[in-house]
Design an enzyme around this catalytic site. Structure first.
Site, short mmCIF file in Angstrom:
data_model
loop_
_atom_site.label_atom_id
_atom_site.label_comp_id
_atom_site.label_asym_id
_atom_site.label_seq_id
_atom_site.Cartn_x
_atom_site.Cartn_y
_atom_site.Cartn_z
N SER A 1 10.65 -1.42 -5.24
CA SER A 1 11.78 -1.26 -4.32
C SER A 1 12.38 0.14 -4.44
O SER A 1 11.70 1.12 -4.21
CB SER A 1 12.82 -2.36 -4.59
OG SER A 1 13.81 -2.37 -3.60
N ASP B 1 14.56 2.43 1.95
CA ASP B 1 13.99 2.64 0.60
C ASP B 1 12.46 2.55 0.68
O ASP B 1 11.90 2.29 1.75
CB ASP B 1 14.58 1.63 -0.39
CG ASP B 1 14.25 0.18 -0.07
OD1 ASP B 1 13.88 -0.10 1.09
OD2 ASP B 1 14.35 -0.67 -0.96
N ASP C 1 10.07 0.45 0.02
CA ASP C 1 9.39 -0.70 0.63
C ASP C 1 10.08 -1.15 1.92
O ASP C 1 9.72 -2.16 2.50
CB ASP C 1 9.25 -1.86 -0.36
CG ASP C 1 10.57 -2.36 -0.88
OD1 ASP C 1 11.60 -1.70 -0.67
OD2 ASP C 1 10.59 -3.44 -1.53
N ASP D 1 12.93 -2.49 2.82
CA ASP D 1 13.72 -3.71 3.02
C ASP D 1 15.22 -3.40 3.02
O ASP D 1 16.02 -4.21 3.46
CB ASP D 1 13.38 -4.80 2.01
CG ASP D 1 13.63 -4.41 0.57
OD1 ASP D 1 13.94 -3.23 0.30
OD2 ASP D 1 13.50 -5.29 -0.32
#
Length: 574
Positions: free
Chosen positions: A144, A303, A305, A307
């Protein structure tokens, strides 16, 4: 076996490759480093793995990833769902591509079909793909928004949400039961392809995912008209976001999208930021420089990834770019979408706005105004996913919106995780709508505060690293759990919740009831005047996290109340 014996085993056993041994022999004189790498196994927790990349039991490497995947494979085989397969994606971090292929091949070696994305893709697209392909599970290789030295391994189940209790505990037990790395099954990529076990996902999944998102636009004509004028700066922070974000914005009608050139390409070193986290204002440095140059209205960052979404928006009165917290940006989207659904007569009568216990009380105020149910869950979007799944099964509630304060929300039920790509689209749509009313996003945010009250929140953390730090965090939680606190700063404590012990204590009457939440190491203090505090240890980083919120009659009033509450809470905890 103590950490030094485990270290020696890794340095000498034929189970481990030459590069691993070389890395470990280079630290033979550094006992503190050896201890940190081997004092425990990298724990497969309720969200999977997350840790520093490197050799050792307490690190992310091919052996710890292999063990996690073999445990997951054993669980899937036990369930008898191996034919349904597992979808796998990854972000731009170091070793992400290698870990994703390794994961796919271990699953294939166990006779489980693997659907591997051809290249890096965002978390929300993986969640969507699990549902679209009818997979039994999904795996996302990502840490993340953690610093560059980290990577991680998130596990999803067939509904597209991250695994929850009791399934998470059952999978963890299977992972722990893999006693030796020699138990990890192997197969070559060529053999897996030949047997039809390894399947590559291409751009056709992007098309399906983006079509679903475009259908969620509530005012497409306004977006097309105002999209000719609105100026948007976007940065994926060297992550997965721009695999599809720029394309999506252009397809819905935005003509002036500027992607930060230095951060456009995926790069696991994250060379232009110390910390690739849209929660951190410093990550916006290059984006804000570009925004001033092109006179952008909105500045967005996802960010690695994709999400989470961070946002700055221009205040037309001052010309300054104003930052939004995760609560602010998500609830701006919520207010826009819910008000428009009501206006168009498409707001479900049994609708839900799902929030978490550490998110703003503004969510409850918005839900109350629009007569929506407002379930509160523990932190972690998987818990929002669990409520969505239950409602879907019972057919008794309709999902409208869900969010958590950590910069993540989901605007529809096509996935079961935070979706930074959809949030980018939704904020741009809201910006177009408000622009058509001669308002900025900052004007819209202030309108929300005028309507519901000035809610403000803070999330300070206390970092304690290493073995000693872990004990200090444990001691802090024990002290707070065993101390009866009647007042925090200027606020009386109305109720105290200990989620781990499943108790809610009314501080005035002494009455004890149950929380109704799954067991978790969380303490919550409901205070007078719609204020609150919460404390829990982080599940992924060496810190204890504090959350708090207040409600004021003005921005200045709320800011002062929040600062006082933060100071009082930090003094009590430490």
């Amino acid at each position: 076996m103590n950490y030094l014996e485990e270290y020696q085993k890794w340095c000498t056993s034929p189970e481990f490759d030459k590069e691993t041994k070389k890395e470990l022999l280079a630290i033979k004189e550094d006992e503190k480093e050896i201890e940190d790498r081997f004092y425990k196994e990298l724990e497969f927790g309720t969200a999977g793995l997350r840790g520093v990349i490197g050799a050792g039991t307490n690190r992310m490497n091919q052996y710890t990833v292999g063990k996690a995947t073999q445990g997951l494979a054993n669980y899937i085989i036990e369930q008898g769902t191996q034919e349904k397969g597992v979808a796998i994606s990854y972000d731009s971090r170091k070793m992400s591509k290698e870990f994703s292929l390794q994961t796919a091949l271990i699953l294939c070696a166990n006779g489980i079909k693997a659907y591997l994305f051809e290249n890096l893709r965002p978390v929300p697209e993986l969640s969507f793909a699990v549902r679209e392909l009818g997979c039994t599970a999904g795996v996302m290789i990502t840490a993340s928004h953690n610093p560059p030295k980290y990577n991680g391994y998130k596990v999803y189940w067939d509904d597209g949400a991250q695994i929850v209790s009791p399934r998470d505990k059952d999978i963890i037990a299977k992972v722990r039961a893999v006693e030796s790395f020699s138990e990890i099954r192997q197969i070559t990529k060529e053999e897996a392809l030949q047997k039809g076990l390894l399947n590559i996902i291409g751009t056709e999944m992007d098309d399906k995912y983006l079509n679903i998102l475009k259908q969620a636009v509530l005012n497409p004509e306004i977006v097309k008209e105002e999209g000719k004028k609105l100026k948007v700066v976007y940065t994926p922070l060297h992550g997965t976001g721009n695999t599809i974000a720029e394309r999506l914005l252009k397809e819905i009608g935005l003509e002036n999208v500027y992607v930060v050139p230095e951060q456009k390409e995926p790069d696991g070193n994250f060379p232009t930021v110390d910390y690739p986290n849209p929660e951190d204002a410093k990550a916006f440095k290059l984006a804000l420089e570009l925004a001033k140059k092109v006179e952008a209205d909105v500045v967005l960052a996802t960010d690695p990834d994709a999400d989470r979404l961070g946002i700055f928006a221009k205040d037309s009165k001052t010309g300054e770019y104003m930052t939004y917290t995760g609560n602010m940006s998500a609830l701006l989207i919520a207010e826009y979408r819910i008000s428009q659904m009501q206006e168009k007569g498409i707001l479900p009568k049994d609708g839900m706005l799902i929030t978490t216990i550490v998110s703003s009380n503004l969510a409850k105020a918005i839900a109350g105004y629009y007569h929506l149910n407002c379930p509160e869950v523990l932190t972690g979007f998987k818990n929002i996913g669990a409520v969505m799944k239950k409602a879907e099964e019972n057919k008794d509630k309709t999902y409208v919106f869900g969010y958590e304060e950590s910069y993540g929300c989901l605007i529809g039920d096509y996935a079961r995780d935070k979706d930074g790509i959809a949030a980018v689209m939704a904020l741009c749509e809201a910006a177009c709508y408000y622009q058509s009313k001669n308002k900025t996003l900052w004007d819209a945010m202030n309108d929300i505060y005028e309507k519901y009250g000035y809610y403000k929140e803070a999330q300070p953390s206390i970092v304690r690293e290493g073995v000693q730090g872990a004990q200090e965090i444990k001691d802090m939680m024990t002290k707070m759990r065993n101390t009866e606190i009647e007042k925090i700063g200027d606020y009386k404590v109305l109720t105290f919740k200990d989620v781990e012990k499943d108790i809610v204590k009314d501080m005035k009457t002494g009455e004890i009831t149950k929380t109704g939440l799954p067991q978790s190491n969380v303490l919550y203090y409901e205070l007078e005047d719609d204020a609150w505090c919460c404390i829990r240890p982080s599940g992924t980083e060496p810190k204890i996290k504090l959350y708090m919120g207040v409600k004021g009659v003005s921005d200045e009033d709320a800011s002062k109340k929040l600062e006082d509450l933060k100071e009082a809470m930090l003094n009590i905890v430490q």
